[in-house]
Design an enzyme around this catalytic site. Structure first.
Site, mmCIF file in Angstrom:
data_model
loop_
_atom_site.group_PDB
_atom_site.id
_atom_site.type_symbol
_atom_site.label_atom_id
_atom_site.label_comp_id
_atom_site.label_asym_id
_atom_site.label_seq_id
_atom_site.Cartn_x
_atom_site.Cartn_y
_atom_site.Cartn_z
ATOM 1 N N HIS A 1 87.648 65.593 16.041
ATOM 2 C CA HIS A 1 88.365 65.716 17.334
ATOM 3 C C HIS A 1 88.978 66.980 17.858
ATOM 4 C CE1 HIS A 1 88.348 61.375 17.129
ATOM 5 N NE2 HIS A 1 89.162 61.028 16.218
ATOM 6 N N ASP B 1 81.422 60.852 22.642
ATOM 7 C CA ASP B 1 81.621 59.983 21.506
ATOM 8 C C ASP B 1 80.817 61.007 20.274
ATOM 9 O OD1 ASP B 1 82.254 57.859 20.092
ATOM 10 O OD2 ASP B 1 80.260 56.732 20.567
ATOM 11 N N LEU C 1 87.269 73.228 40.271
ATOM 12 C CA LEU C 1 86.691 72.001 39.594
ATOM 13 C C LEU C 1 87.649 70.925 39.585
ATOM 14 C CD1 LEU C 1 84.359 70.587 37.755
ATOM 15 C CD2 LEU C 1 85.722 71.716 35.850
ATOM 16 N N TRP D 1 80.287 63.180 13.392
ATOM 17 C CA TRP D 1 80.001 64.352 13.062
ATOM 18 C C TRP D 1 80.808 64.878 11.918
ATOM 19 C CZ3 TRP D 1 83.173 68.713 12.940
ATOM 20 C CH2 TRP D 1 82.354 70.065 12.962
#
Ligand code: IPE
Ligand code: IPE
Ligand code: MG
Length: 267
Positions: free
Chosen positions: A54, A37, A148, A42
């Site tokens: 984004h 978030d 991962l 920012w």
């Protein structure tokens, strides 16, 4: 060719890099989930349009995926777009859809080579077709990997997921293949979108809000929550190290009086 023969970089061939000395490999969270978030705030702080936040957020995520792989974390799940995010202005929503599609196309090869297994959770069938195609391709191309487990929650809502699980279970009962008495927590969890994952051990939220915004409602029952003021576009390796360090200082009790493990247990 990616995923074949000698160039196949499965988990076995991905070397784990040294952890910062204060982190204990034995007590790393197995599954980290992140509510990414603060992109908009920012950007505004930098005098930029929200979309630039984004854009920058994608680079930060790319780094985190690499770092989780290198540090031997088993699973990373990130919240990219919620079922409620459709209520944003149309141009922001369509920017995000195109951004996701392009980022996937650009990063897929690197992730496949690093052994990453990509999965998506959420109502994917209403996403733009081009994004759906890119998602299908990325899941397919990383299917054989053993590194991962990287799961991206897209058009994801925790309540929707629970409703969808109820529907799937009800269908089985109606079809006569399941008895109501057979429904328990294990079976329910197997009908959630996240049936390929253990529950998250650590949930990180950037940018300071003390809420979970419809993320992994069932799964985070016993997760450790970590909220940082740092906005997502500034969440770098050092910020992640601090989050892991804080996690390792927590005492998880799972309702008991003490615990010898920082790892999640099935209910
Ligand atoms: C998170 O950042 C990204 C998405 C929800 C897609 P925000 O866009 O919510 O940024 P803030 O919270 O408005 O700063
Ligand atoms: C949560 O952030 C969703 C994602 C990070 C994708 P929001 O910005 O949508 O959450 P609220 O609106 O502040 O609760
Ligand atoms: Mg937000």
């Amino acid at each position: 060719m990616v995923g074949s023969g000698e160039q196949d970089m499965s988990a076995e061939s991905v070397t784990l890099s040294a952890l910062p000395p204060e982190l204990d490999r034995e007590r790393l969270p197995q599954h980290v989930a992140v509510i990414m978030d603060g992109n908009g705030r920012w950007a505004r702080g930098q005098g930029l349009p929200r979309t630039m936040g984004h854009q920058r957020g994608v680079d930060v995520l790319k780094d985190l995926v690499r770092q989780c792989g290198e540090w031997g974390i088993d699973a990373l799940t990130v919240y990219a777009f919620s079922t409620e995010n459709w209520s944003r202005p149309e141009d922001e929503v369509s920017f995000l859809m195109v951004l996701f599609e392009r980022a996937l196309r650009r990063e897929l090869r690197n992730m496949v080579e690093a052994g990453v297994q990509l999965r998506f959770v959420g109502r994917l069938d209403v996403l733009p077709q081009r994004l759906q195609d890119e998602i299908a391709l990325s899941v397919e191309q990383s299917r054989q990997n053993t590194g991962l487990k990287f799961t991206i929650a897209t058009n994801y809502g925790g309540r929707q997921e629970i409703v969808d699980a109820c529907r799937a279970i009800a269908d089985r009962v109606k079809a006569g293949t399941l008895e109501p008495d057979d429904i328990d927590r294990e079976l329910f969890a197997r009908h959630l979108y996240t049936n390929h994952l253990s529950d998250p051990d650590l949930v990180i939220r950037t940018s300071g809000e003390m809420r979970i915004s419809n993320f992994l409602l069932w799964q985070m029952a016993y997760a450790e929550l970590y909220v940082t003021e740092t906005p997502w576009p500034e969440f770098d390796r050092e910020a992640f190290r601090v989050a892991l360090y804080e996690y390792q200082s927590r005492k998880r009790r799972f309702g008991g009086l003490n615990s010898d493990s920082t790892r999640s247990r099935r209910p």
